[in-house]
Design a protein around this motif. Structure first.
Motif, PDB file in Angstrom:
ATOM      1  N   VAL A   1     -14.306 -11.997  26.320  1.00  0.00           N
ATOM      2  CA  VAL A   1     -12.953 -12.564  26.304  1.00  0.00           C
ATOM      3  C   VAL A   1     -12.486 -12.787  24.871  1.00  0.00           C
ATOM      4  O   VAL A   1     -11.340 -12.487  24.507  1.00  0.00           O
ATOM      5  N   ARG A   2     -13.360 -13.327  24.051  1.00  0.00           N
ATOM      6  CA  ARG A   2     -12.994 -13.557  22.653  1.00  0.00           C
ATOM      7  C   ARG A   2     -12.728 -12.247  21.935  1.00  0.00           C
ATOM      8  O   ARG A   2     -11.793 -12.148  21.121  1.00  0.00           O
ATOM      9  N   ALA A   3     -13.535 -11.246  22.205  1.00  0.00           N
ATOM     10  CA  ALA A   3     -13.319  -9.948  21.570  1.00  0.00           C
ATOM     11  C   ALA A   3     -11.988  -9.348  22.004  1.00  0.00           C
ATOM     12  O   ALA A   3     -11.234  -8.796  21.180  1.00  0.00           O
ATOM     13  N   ALA A   4     -11.699  -9.470  23.316  1.00  0.00           N
ATOM     14  CA  ALA A   4     -10.422  -8.940  23.806  1.00  0.00           C
ATOM     15  C   ALA A   4      -9.263  -9.711  23.217  1.00  0.00           C
ATOM     16  O   ALA A   4      -8.235  -9.111  22.836  1.00  0.00           O
ATOM     17  N   ALA A   5      -9.411 -11.035  23.095  1.00  0.00           N
ATOM     18  CA  ALA A   5      -8.344 -11.848  22.498  1.00  0.00           C
ATOM     19  C   ALA A   5      -8.143 -11.487  21.037  1.00  0.00           C
ATOM     20  O   ALA A   5      -7.005 -11.362  20.553  1.00  0.00           O
TER      21      ALA A   5
ATOM     22  N   VAL B   1      -1.923 -15.707  23.462  1.00  0.00           N
ATOM     23  CA  VAL B   1      -3.226 -15.036  23.621  1.00  0.00           C
ATOM     24  C   VAL B   1      -4.356 -15.994  23.304  1.00  0.00           C
ATOM     25  O   VAL B   1      -5.354 -16.090  24.025  1.00  0.00           O
ATOM     26  N   ARG B   2      -4.202 -16.710  22.178  1.00  0.00           N
ATOM     27  CA  ARG B   2      -5.269 -17.642  21.807  1.00  0.00           C
ATOM     28  C   ARG B   2      -5.409 -18.773  22.837  1.00  0.00           C
ATOM     29  O   ARG B   2      -6.532 -19.181  23.168  1.00  0.00           O
ATOM     30  N   ALA B   3      -4.315 -19.228  23.363  1.00  0.00           N
ATOM     31  CA  ALA B   3      -4.374 -20.281  24.386  1.00  0.00           C
ATOM     32  C   ALA B   3      -5.016 -19.759  25.672  1.00  0.00           C
ATOM     33  O   ALA B   3      -5.826 -20.453  26.303  1.00  0.00           O
ATOM     34  N   ALA B   4      -4.636 -18.539  26.046  1.00  0.00           N
ATOM     35  CA  ALA B   4      -5.218 -17.956  27.259  1.00  0.00           C
ATOM     36  C   ALA B   4      -6.711 -17.734  27.095  1.00  0.00           C
ATOM     37  O   ALA B   4      -7.501 -17.986  28.021  1.00  0.00           O
TER      38      ALA B   4
END
Length: 506
Positions: free
Chosen positions: A147-151, A200-203
């Motif tokens: 998830v972090r990589a995708a964000a 994006v960062r919040a999601a």
């Protein structure tokens, strides 16, 4: 000869109820023991409940419908069992080979499709639970990293677009920027990009590892229920085995259990059935002159219907069936009815009837007649039954082993003819012909044979006696069935008062 019908399964189970119960319990215990020895007792299960995919597309999937979410859960289950997750889990539990973990770990979507079920099998429960927790933790770590990589990838894309917009803005004086249309449009685009980056960062922060919550590792209910299932299966198999064994035993061990069984294996009628008596009743019954029981009265009446005047042999397939008691009871009934009755003790070895009548040590008797040592009239004794009712008796006489070798059939035939001529009814208490061949002329010369059969006597023994009587030329009048279980509705007879000593006359 009638064949006894095949035993019924339920009757066979009840007949051998204790051994059948032991078989059922044995199979159940064996089934449970096998389950405990072979069951997967080191299986643990953990559950991962997933969040719905975000609309920002951080995990590359949207789930606008229930079916889409089920597909998403199945995809994540595949990921949970992937080498990547297993490698990360191995690092948490001592780095076992991933190939070994593939055999120990399974991950699949739950039945309702809302979660991932992770099952782990190891040498013991502690190891399986620890590995299950490690797989769940590795899944969360790897999912969070994805998830972090995708964000970050989305943020980087948006940053590149922002840089491109900044590069395209013309360099104009600050005072003219408000009227410059390109500068104004660029400012709106940059503001929108900044907003998307924030979203994006919040999601990514909100979605995290995509796990709503985790049920910690517990023993697998499927493995735990194996014992109960095996117990139920063992119960069913035990009942089948017990029924089969009981039926086979009943089929091989054919016995006369009730009057219907006896009537089913013979052609002649059952004259009466006599219930088992308690010892005081039996002792009173064997007292000479005691009132006969109604079954013996009924049997005597049936006997006089079949043989109005003659000689009747009373015998039995084996000892202890009650032939002597039946002889005395039927003779007493006939004598009290006004008949001139003679009883003969042909059991020259056991002297059963002679013992009852107090004539055991009388030297003259049937043996004396059979060897020509005495005349019939010299061996007859008279017993007073009370109320001036006489009963004539020929005791067994003096028995010696060599005496039987001198038995003469012609003398016995002549004696039977004389008995028939001198008395209304002659009852001969005889042992089974198979064990007392010296009495076979009595069977051949008699006018009928009454067979006394006790409950639980083997049917093959009844058949054998029946065949022997026929081979000897005798005719069976009927059967007396003895030692029948008492019925609750049958009244118990009052015990008679002790009788005076027997009065004998020559």
């Amino acid at each position: 000869m009638h064949d006894q019908p095949a035993p019924k399964v339920l009757d066979s189970l009840w007949r051998y109820r204790w051994s059948s119960l032991a078989v059922v319990l044995g199979v159940v215990v064996l089934s449970v023991a096998v389950s405990l020895l072979t069951a997967d007792r080191a299986t643990a299960q953990a559950r991962i409940v997933l969040k719905a995919p975000d609309r920002a597309g951080l995990v590359g999937v949207e789930a606008p419908s229930e079916s889409a979410f089920v597909r998403y859960v199945n995809q994540r289950a595949l990921f949970a069992g992937s080498d990547r997750v297993l490698t990360a889990a191995a690092a948490k539990v001592g780095d076992p080979p991933v190939s070994e973990l593939r055999e120990q770990v399974t991950a699949e979507a739950s039945a309702n499709g809302d979660s991932i079920v992770v099952r782990v099998t190891a040498d013991d429960y502690a190891a399986s639970a620890a590995l299950a927790e490690a797989v769940v933790g590795a899944y969360q770590d790897e999912s969070r990293a994805d998830v972090r990589a995708a964000a970050q990838k989305l943020v980087d894309t948006l940053a590149a677009r922002r840089a491109a917009i900044l590069a395209s803005i013309p360099d104009v004086p600050e005072a003219s920027r408000s009227v410059e249309p390109n500068y104004s449009a660029a400012g709106q685009s940059l503001s929108e990009l900044d907003k998307q980056v924030t979203q994006v960062r919040a999601a990514a922060e909100q979605f995290g590892d995509g796990v709503s919550f985790v049920d910690r590792a517990v023993p697998d209910p499927a493995a735990g229920g194996a014992g109960a299932r095996n117990a139920v299966l063992g119960l069913a198999l035990g009942l089948l085995a017990a029924a089969a064994l009981a039926w086979l035993r009943a089929d091989r061990d054919r016995r006369v259990r009730d009057v219907d069984d006896l009537a089913g294996v013979v052609e002649e009628p059952v004259l009466a059935e006599v219930e088992t008596l308690v010892p005081p009743e039996l002792a009173a019954l064997r007292e000479v002159g005691s009132p006969p029981l109604w079954p013996y009265q009924f049997a005597a009446a049936s006997l006089r219907t079949a043989v109005d005047r003659g000689v009747v042999v009373v015998t039995t397939p084996g000892r202890g069936d009650g032939a002597t008691t039946a002889t005395l009871q039927m003779a007493t009934t006939a004598a009290r009815g006004g008949s001139r009755v003679l009883v003969v003790d042909a059991a020259v070895r056991s002297h059963g009837l002679s013992d009852l009548l107090g004539l055991r040590y009388d030297r003259q008797g049937l043996t004396s007649i059979a060897v020509g040592a005495a005349r019939l009239e010299d061996c007859v004794r008279v017993i007073d039954l009370g109320d001036q009712v006489p009963l004539w008796v020929i005791p067994a006489g003096q028995y010696e082993e060599a005496t039987l070798d001198h038995f003469r059939s012609s003398l016995l035939r002549a004696a039977v003819a004389a008995m028939r001529a001198g008395y209304d009814l002659v009852l001969v208490d005889s042992p089974p012909p198979a064990i007392a061949p010296e009495v076979t002329p009595l069977v051949r010369e008699s006018d009928g044979v009454v067979v006394v059969v006790r409950r639980d006597r083997e049917t093959r023994v009844v058949h054998r006696l029946r065949d022997q009587v026929r081979l000897l030329g005798g005719a069976i009048i009927g059967y007396l069935f003895t030692f029948v279980p008492p019925r609750s509705e049958t009244p118990r007879r009052d015990l008679p008062t002790p009788l005076a000593p027997l009065r004998r006359a020559r």
